[in-house]
Design an enzyme around this catalytic site. Sequence first.
Site, PDB file in Angstrom:
ATOM      1  N   PRO A   1       0.832  -1.176  -0.057  1.00  0.00           N
ATOM      2  CA  PRO A   1       0.038   0.053  -0.179  1.00  0.00           C
ATOM      3  C   PRO A   1       0.785   1.144   0.014  1.00  0.00           C
ATOM      4  CG  PRO A   1      -0.105  -0.993   2.213  1.00  0.00           C
ATOM      5  CD  PRO A   1       0.566  -1.984   1.415  1.00  0.00           C
ATOM      6  N   HIS A   2       0.360   2.178  -0.644  1.00  0.00           N
ATOM      7  CA  HIS A   2       1.275   3.491  -0.882  1.00  0.00           C
ATOM      8  C   HIS A   2       0.312   4.651  -0.931  1.00  0.00           C
ATOM      9  CE1 HIS A   2       0.918   1.819  -4.714  1.00  0.00           C
ATOM     10  NE2 HIS A   2       0.681   2.902  -5.328  1.00  0.00           N
TER      11      HIS A   2
END
Length: 154
Positions: A65-66
């Site tokens: 996730p970013h």
Amino acid sequence: MELSTIIRPAAVKVLANVSSKKRLFQDLGEIVASAYGMDADIAFGALQDRESLGPTGVGHGVALPHARIEGLEEVVGAFVRIEKPLDFDAVDRQPVDLIFALFAPDGSGVDHLKALALVSRTMRDAAVCAKLRANEDPDTLHTILTEAHSTRAA
């Protein structure tokens, strides 16, 4: 760019009970708040917003996730190994137990992409993932992550 410049030891955790992506993102928000002084709610919201565009489970039990955060000075990361794998809508439909989250300044196009590529290469290494799964000590996990790329580069 090295992983040691992206992730601090304080941003590496092992979590026992994570029941959902939402809970995981809340935990990640708290981790980056503690490790980097980021606002936990803003980090959580940014992860949720990004995930709504498409799942970040990349396969083989790994998720990346970013998110971009306004006002952030540099790209930073957090790593979590969860004891009970979590459904993450990953591309291979396998549950996820290794999560490396990246947070980048709002306007950091190239740096964000370089960091994401570095993390992705590291987390695609089956030997690195096996070592991460075999250890529970956060300091050991940080060492595994930060030495993985630098030993290959030497």
